[in-house]
Enzyme design. Structure first.
Site, PDB file in Angstrom:
ATOM      1  N   GLY A   1      -5.807   3.883  -1.803  1.00  0.00           N
ATOM      2  CA  GLY A   1      -6.082   3.018  -0.663  1.00  0.00           C
ATOM      3  C   GLY A   1      -6.980   1.845  -0.986  1.00  0.00           C
ATOM      4  O   GLY A   1      -7.253   1.025  -0.125  1.00  0.00           O
TER       5      GLY A   1
ATOM      6  N   TYR B   1       5.690   1.786  -1.459  1.00  0.00           N
ATOM      7  CA  TYR B   1       6.642   0.949  -2.196  1.00  0.00           C
ATOM      8  C   TYR B   1       7.433   0.046  -1.259  1.00  0.00           C
ATOM      9  O   TYR B   1       7.650  -1.133  -1.547  1.00  0.00           O
ATOM     10  CB  TYR B   1       7.601   1.813  -3.015  1.00  0.00           C
TER      11      TYR B   1
END
Length: 160
Positions: free
Chosen positions: A93, A131
């Protein structure tokens, strides 16, 4: 920060591969040794390349990308196949995965490669979402096949 791996990173890369295998619920399948990794990455004929992600504040390694060149007969140029991308859970993150992919995309565009490809496990929904947020799209019209172990030896005419 993203940097190219060095021979001194082999123990780290090996440890990260083991962590990734555990995350993917297949620790028994990760059999690569440090000497094998050293030869593949830094031997006389390197077959693969690696980049290390480090924490900007501390310099601590937090992830890696291991990749190799492939070739598209349709496009007539190389591409990059990303074998492994892994960021330690405590560092997720913070942009390290995106930075690793950005570096590989930079290498592709700089060298005239037209594809950056990888596989992701179907159950890994956090990775899939990540992704896709970058613009990557699944290639669902293809099915990956693999020969290993006894099946590979049998096809080669070499029984185990």
């Amino acid at each position: 920060m993203i940097r190219e791996a060095t021979p001194a990173d082999i123990p780290l890369i090996h440890a990260l591969i083991q962590e990734l295998a555990a995350y993917e619920k297949a620790p028994h399948e990760a059999r690569a040794t440090e000497p094998q990794l050293h030869d593949a990455l830094f031997g006389d004929h390197p077959a693969a390349y690696a980049h290390i992600a480090t924490d900007d504040a501390t310099g601590t390694p937090v992830g890696f990308a291991l990749w190799f060149l492939n070739f598209s007969t349709w496009r007539g140029v190389h591409g990059i196949y990303l074998e492994d991308l892994y960021v330690r859970p405590t560092a997720r993150g913070a942009g390290h995965g995106k930075a690793l992919l950005t570096e590989l995309a930079r290498i592709c565009t700089e060298r005239g490669y037209e594809r950056l490809e990888w596989a992701v496990l179907n159950w890994n929904t956090p990775a899939i979402a990540f992704y896709e947020s970058l613009g990557a799209r699944p290639q669902d019209e293809w099915t990956v096949y693999r020969l290993t172990d006894d099946a590979l030896k049998k096809l080669a005419g070499r029984s185990s």
